[in-house]
Design a protein around this motif. Structure first.
Motif, PDB file in Angstrom:
ATOM      1  N   ILE A   1       0.979  -1.112   0.241  1.00 42.41           N
ATOM      2  CA  ILE A   1      -0.102  -0.435   0.006  1.00 42.41           C
ATOM      3  C   ILE A   1       0.758   1.535  -0.035  1.00 42.41           C
ATOM      4  O   ILE A   1       1.537   1.302   0.883  1.00 42.41           O
ATOM      5  CB  ILE A   1      -0.903   0.037   0.963  1.00 42.41           C
ATOM      6  CG1 ILE A   1      -1.734  -1.291   1.390  1.00 42.41           C
ATOM      7  CG2 ILE A   1      -1.759   1.503   1.656  1.00 42.41           C
ATOM      8  CD1 ILE A   1      -3.093  -1.154   2.592  1.00 42.41           C
ATOM      9  N   PRO A   2       0.623   2.243  -1.029  1.00 42.05           N
ATOM     10  CA  PRO A   2       1.312   3.188  -0.798  1.00 42.05           C
ATOM     11  C   PRO A   2       1.312   4.501  -0.700  1.00 42.05           C
ATOM     12  O   PRO A   2       0.233   5.210  -0.235  1.00 42.05           O
ATOM     13  CB  PRO A   2       1.712   3.981  -2.670  1.00 42.05           C
ATOM     14  CG  PRO A   2       0.147   3.396  -3.033  1.00 42.05           C
ATOM     15  CD  PRO A   2       0.077   1.776  -2.538  1.00 42.05           C
ATOM     16  N   GLN A   3       1.123   4.585   0.818  1.00 42.12           N
ATOM     17  CA  GLN A   3       0.704   5.226   2.232  1.00 42.12           C
ATOM     18  C   GLN A   3       0.563   6.773   1.951  1.00 42.12           C
ATOM     19  O   GLN A   3      -0.301   7.033   1.977  1.00 42.12           O
ATOM     20  CB  GLN A   3       1.217   5.182   3.111  1.00 42.12           C
ATOM     21  CG  GLN A   3       1.028   3.771   3.943  1.00 42.12           C
ATOM     22  CD  GLN A   3       0.221   3.534   4.429  1.00 42.12           C
ATOM     23  OE1 GLN A   3      -1.150   4.417   4.703  1.00 42.12           O
ATOM     24  NE2 GLN A   3      -0.181   2.636   4.947  1.00 42.12           N
ATOM     25  N   THR A   4       1.419   6.619   1.068  1.00 41.50           N
ATOM     26  CA  THR A   4       2.076   8.749   0.857  1.00 41.50           C
ATOM     27  C   THR A   4       1.107   9.578  -0.825  1.00 41.50           C
ATOM     28  O   THR A   4       0.027   9.817  -0.569  1.00 41.50           O
ATOM     29  CB  THR A   4       3.320   8.622   0.709  1.00 41.50           C
ATOM     30  OG1 THR A   4       3.849   8.476   1.707  1.00 41.50           O
ATOM     31  CG2 THR A   4       3.450  10.521   0.243  1.00 41.50           C
ATOM     32  N   ARG A   5       1.365   8.088  -1.193  1.00 41.30           N
ATOM     33  CA  ARG A   5      -0.015   8.615  -2.890  1.00 41.30           C
ATOM     34  C   ARG A   5      -1.306   8.099  -2.419  1.00 41.30           C
ATOM     35  O   ARG A   5      -1.921   9.199  -2.652  1.00 41.30           O
ATOM     36  CB  ARG A   5      -0.039   7.478  -3.502  1.00 41.30           C
ATOM     37  CG  ARG A   5       2.035   8.282  -3.975  1.00 41.30           C
ATOM     38  CD  ARG A   5       2.443   6.154  -4.865  1.00 41.30           C
ATOM     39  NE  ARG A   5       3.237   6.768  -5.708  1.00 41.30           N
ATOM     40  CZ  ARG A   5       4.762   6.750  -4.886  1.00 41.30           C
ATOM     41  NH1 ARG A   5       4.779   7.478  -4.376  1.00 41.30           N
ATOM     42  NH2 ARG A   5       5.814   6.949  -6.196  1.00 41.30           N
ATOM     43  N   LEU A   6      -1.978   7.442  -1.194  1.00 41.63           N
ATOM     44  CA  LEU A   6      -3.183   7.526  -1.210  1.00 41.63           C
ATOM     45  C   LEU A   6      -3.164   9.221  -0.234  1.00 41.63           C
ATOM     46  O   LEU A   6      -4.262   9.278  -0.572  1.00 41.63           O
ATOM     47  CB  LEU A   6      -3.443   6.369   0.092  1.00 41.63           C
ATOM     48  CG  LEU A   6      -3.550   4.590  -1.266  1.00 41.63           C
ATOM     49  CD1 LEU A   6      -3.620   3.777   0.421  1.00 41.63           C
ATOM     50  CD2 LEU A   6      -4.698   4.930  -2.219  1.00 41.63           C
ATOM     51  N   GLU A   7      -2.686   9.354   1.100  1.00 38.94           N
ATOM     52  CA  GLU A   7      -2.747  10.829   1.061  1.00 38.94           C
ATOM     53  C   GLU A   7      -2.730  11.918   0.313  1.00 38.94           C
ATOM     54  O   GLU A   7      -3.703  12.294   0.897  1.00 38.94           O
ATOM     55  CB  GLU A   7      -1.719  11.037   1.656  1.00 38.94           C
ATOM     56  CG  GLU A   7      -1.902   9.834   3.548  1.00 38.94           C
ATOM     57  CD  GLU A   7      -0.609  10.028   4.312  1.00 38.94           C
ATOM     58  OE1 GLU A   7       0.833  11.311   3.926  1.00 38.94           O
ATOM     59  OE2 GLU A   7      -0.107   9.635   5.465  1.00 38.94           O
ATOM     60  N   TRP A   8      -2.245  11.821  -0.748  1.00 40.43           N
ATOM     61  CA  TRP A   8      -2.821  13.282  -1.636  1.00 40.43           C
ATOM     62  C   TRP A   8      -3.642  12.581  -2.150  1.00 40.43           C
ATOM     63  O   TRP A   8      -4.223  13.596  -2.569  1.00 40.43           O
ATOM     64  CB  TRP A   8      -1.638  12.448  -2.666  1.00 40.43           C
ATOM     65  CG  TRP A   8      -0.300  13.183  -2.145  1.00 40.43           C
ATOM     66  CD1 TRP A   8       0.601  13.396  -1.006  1.00 40.43           C
ATOM     67  CD2 TRP A   8       1.300  13.024  -3.032  1.00 40.43           C
ATOM     68  NE1 TRP A   8       1.804  13.792  -1.141  1.00 40.43           N
ATOM     69  CE2 TRP A   8       2.274  13.120  -2.569  1.00 40.43           C
ATOM     70  CE3 TRP A   8       1.776  11.876  -4.474  1.00 40.43           C
ATOM     71  CZ2 TRP A   8       3.839  12.621  -2.656  1.00 40.43           C
ATOM     72  CZ3 TRP A   8       3.068  11.791  -4.822  1.00 40.43           C
ATOM     73  CH2 TRP A   8       3.965  12.864  -3.692  1.00 40.43           C
ATOM     74  N   LEU A   9      -4.212  11.791  -2.907  1.00 38.74           N
ATOM     75  CA  LEU A   9      -5.084  11.252  -3.387  1.00 38.74           C
ATOM     76  C   LEU A   9      -6.937  11.451  -2.403  1.00 38.74           C
ATOM     77  O   LEU A   9      -8.067  11.381  -2.394  1.00 38.74           O
ATOM     78  CB  LEU A   9      -5.436   9.590  -4.204  1.00 38.74           C
ATOM     79  CG  LEU A   9      -4.390   9.786  -5.297  1.00 38.74           C
ATOM     80  CD1 LEU A   9      -4.604   8.027  -5.594  1.00 38.74           C
ATOM     81  CD2 LEU A   9      -5.243  10.715  -6.808  1.00 38.74           C
ATOM     82  N   GLN A  10      -6.174  11.375  -1.342  1.00 40.72           N
ATOM     83  CA  GLN A  10      -7.285  11.926   0.264  1.00 40.72           C
ATOM     84  C   GLN A  10      -8.556  10.069   0.350  1.00 40.72           C
ATOM     85  O   GLN A  10      -9.585  10.645   0.153  1.00 40.72           O
ATOM     86  CB  GLN A  10      -8.254  13.158  -0.293  1.00 40.72           C
ATOM     87  CG  GLN A  10      -7.518  14.203  -0.354  1.00 40.72           C
ATOM     88  CD  GLN A  10      -8.046  15.309  -0.092  1.00 40.72           C
ATOM     89  OE1 GLN A  10      -9.567  15.646   0.596  1.00 40.72           O
ATOM     90  NE2 GLN A  10      -8.084  15.755  -1.291  1.00 40.72           N
TER      91      GLN A  10
END
Length: 288
Positions: free
Chosen positions: A249-258
């Protein structure tokens, strides 16, 4: 960095953009209609019927074993209704954008696998967008972005078939090597570079151009635009599925995408469950 950009541009000259495959007449209008979230089945059928080849393939698909209709379907409107918006959009875009390319001189290139990846990416991007809180990308646009994200590879298989053959064989020989790495090693540029140039040549919207050049340089530590991040996450899911391994799971990218990890994981599971059906769809559409 400037030297690297110059070297990359020099390498890209191997692609003959003076003779780049062109979209069929009216295809930009078709693509625009297929990404319109407000269009009805009747309106969509009215647009597609202007493209007899695509219309015929959709009717054929609606009557195929993949669709398994109860009775024979003879009209485009009924075919669209049978297949559903998502399949009609994805299949029509795939058929439209694949038409100008000839990959017959590239035996290692597997068109059915290529379009299976595109169709899965279309689903993944669309489903992820439904969870995103930013609401910057409409779901049909996300679907189109996922579908064409790898189009630079199709261009390279058309124009540089021997090089693509060599790159694919290299990934088969070197365990863990991604195709983009093999292309950069052999050519100095990859399908994302080619995709951006193709998108610009076709005068596609910048959002779709970004989808075709979806690489993220983690060393820059900069937040990227939403569609680039969306496709990057989707592609990471596809790689995990295609190599039968757990998804990191790419945590940072998911945070960017909310998008929460739980929501993204549900998309991954949904893609996993859908994979066989999509493979059959790609085989039906691109069996020739």
């Amino acid at each position: 960095l400037i030297d690297m950009m110059l070297n990359n541009n020099d390498a890209l000259q191997r692609l003959n953009f003076k003779h780049i495959p062109v979209l069929p007449p009216g295809a930009p209008h078709l693509l625009k209609s297929l990404t319109d979230d407000s269009i009805s089945f009747i309106e969509l059928a009215g647009v597609i019927e202007r493209y007899p080849t695509i219309a015929a393939r959709l009717i054929s698909l609606a009557n195929s074993a993949w669709s398994s209709p109860v009775s024979e379907i003879t009209s485009l409107e009924n075919a669209c209704s049978r297949l559903g918006f998502d399949v009609v959009r994805s299949a029509s875009i795939a058929l439209a954008v694949s038409a100008p390319f000839d990959t017959s001189r590239c035996p290692e290139f597997n068109a059915r696998f290529f379009w299976c990846s595109g169709l899965l990416a279309a689903d993944g991007a669309a489903w992820l967008t439904q969870f995103s809180q930013s609401n910057q990308i409409e779901v049909p646009t996300a679907r189109a972005a996922g579908l064409i994200h790898n189009l630079g590879l199709l261009l390279m298989a058309d124009q540089l078939p021997k090089d693509i053959d060599q790159a694919i064989r290299l990934t088969q020989k070197e365990e863990g090597m991604q195709l983009s790495q093999a292309l950069l090693y052999l050519l100095g540029f990859d399908h994302c570079d080619a995709g951006r140039q193709l998108g610009i040549a076709w005068e596609l919207p910048e959002l779709l151009v970004s989808a075709m050049d979806y690489r993220i340089d983690d060393e820059l530590h900069e937040q990227v635009d939403e569609v680039t991040c969306l496709i990057d996450v989707t592609v990471s899911m596809l790689r995990a599925l295609q190599h039968n391994r757990p998804w990191a799971i790419p945590q940072t990218r998911l945070e960017w995408l909310q998008i929460t990890p739980a929501e993204a994981s549900s998309v991954f599971e949904r893609l996993s469950a859908q994979m066989t059906k999509v493979e059959e769809l790609a085989n039906t559409l691109f069996s020739g």
